[in-house]
Design an enzyme around this catalytic site. Structure first.
Site, PDB file in Angstrom:
ATOM      1  N   GLU A  46       0.851  -1.193   0.000  1.00  0.00           N
ATOM      2  CA  GLU A  46       0.000   0.000   0.000  1.00  0.00           C
ATOM      3  C   GLU A  46       0.885   1.240   0.000  1.00  0.00           C
ATOM      4  O   GLU A  46       1.657   1.444   0.936  1.00  0.00           O
ATOM      5  CB  GLU A  46      -0.939  -0.022   1.220  1.00  0.00           C
ATOM      6  N   ASP A  75     -10.306   0.061  -2.000  1.00  0.00           N
ATOM      7  CA  ASP A  75      -9.699   0.791  -0.885  1.00  0.00           C
ATOM      8  C   ASP A  75     -10.755   1.688  -0.266  1.00  0.00           C
ATOM      9  O   ASP A  75     -11.510   2.343  -0.984  1.00  0.00           O
ATOM     10  CB  ASP A  75      -8.490   1.608  -1.349  1.00  0.00           C
ATOM     11  N   TYR A 149     -15.130  -0.827  11.267  1.00  0.00           N
ATOM     12  CA  TYR A 149     -15.860   0.279  11.879  1.00  0.00           C
ATOM     13  C   TYR A 149     -17.377   0.057  11.893  1.00  0.00           C
ATOM     14  O   TYR A 149     -18.130   0.957  12.270  1.00  0.00           O
ATOM     15  CB  TYR A 149     -15.537   1.590  11.140  1.00  0.00           C
ATOM     16  N   HIS A 173     -21.348   2.101   1.069  1.00  0.00           N
ATOM     17  CA  HIS A 173     -20.360   2.714   0.178  1.00  0.00           C
ATOM     18  C   HIS A 173     -19.868   1.689  -0.841  1.00  0.00           C
ATOM     19  O   HIS A 173     -19.693   1.978  -2.011  1.00  0.00           O
ATOM     20  CB  HIS A 173     -19.205   3.278   1.019  1.00  0.00           C
TER      21      HIS A 173
END
Ligand code: IMP
Length: 188
Positions: A46, A75, A149, A173
């Protein structure tokens, strides 16, 4: 075109990640759009960048060089408004270090946040990315047992955290970015 992975199964494309949760959600979502997803479990390098798109594109190029099959990577970042967008592109590191408790300790009244997903696709001809976000708030305590999360993110218009929501995969998302991707995929 379906590509073969292993002996028994065939897939339209691969999802390169070390995160099984992300793959399982992406698989369900893309199944709904008629795309069969295989898991290419790997640890990709990354790069350090403030841009999720740059990070995702770098990873998908690497993944394609390794697996030589059409591949997507994702990502994500959790952007908390009152913290100037922190942890953003550093969400993974922050989760591993201070975790959900640490995030809750940083927040006072203002709890607006958004989850951003970037899907990057790479094959012989293309490298292209699709970005989407979901607005929400950070809960006052940890609610539910989801991954990452999920126990502290409450999507806009909901009273429940992602960890407690039954229809996360229909609003997330990830869902929104994969929907953009699949529209392009069928037109390409
Ligand atoms: P990365 O894309 O693997 O760098 O992920 C960023 C961070 O956000 C990681 O700590 C993930 O666990 C977390 N994350 C990404 N998507 C989700 C989600 O849908 N729910 C909960 N945590 C997530």
């Amino acid at each position: 075109m379906r590509v073969g992975v292993g002996m028994q199964q065939s897939f339209d494309l691969l999802f390169a990640s070390s995160n099984l949760h992300k793959f399982q959600e992406a698989k369900k979502i893309l199944e709904h759009f008629g795309i069969k997803l295989g898991f290419y479990k790997c640890n990709l390098e990354e790069i350090q960048s403030n841009s999720l798109k740059e990070i995702a594109n770098h990873k998908s190029k690497q993944a394609f060089q390794n697996c030589k099959k059409p591949v997507i990577v994702e990502d994500d970042g959790l952007f908390i408004e009152s913290l100037g967008g922190f942890p953003g592109p550093y969400s993974s590191y922050v989760f591993k270090t201070i975790g959900n408790k640490g995030i809750l300790n940083l927040l006072k009244q203002k709890r607006k946040a958004k989850f951003v997903s970037v899907i990057s696709f790479c094959d012989k001809r293309n490298i292209i990315s699709f970005e989407s976000y979901l607005d929400g708030t950070i809960s006052k305590k940890i609610i539910g047992k989801g991954w990452g999360y999920d126990p502290i993110f409450i999507p806009f218009k909901s009273k429940l955290t992602f960890a407690k929501l039954k229809d996360k995969n229909e609003i997330s998302h990830r869902y929104k970015a994969l929907k953009k991707f699949s529209n392009w995929y069928f037109d390409k």
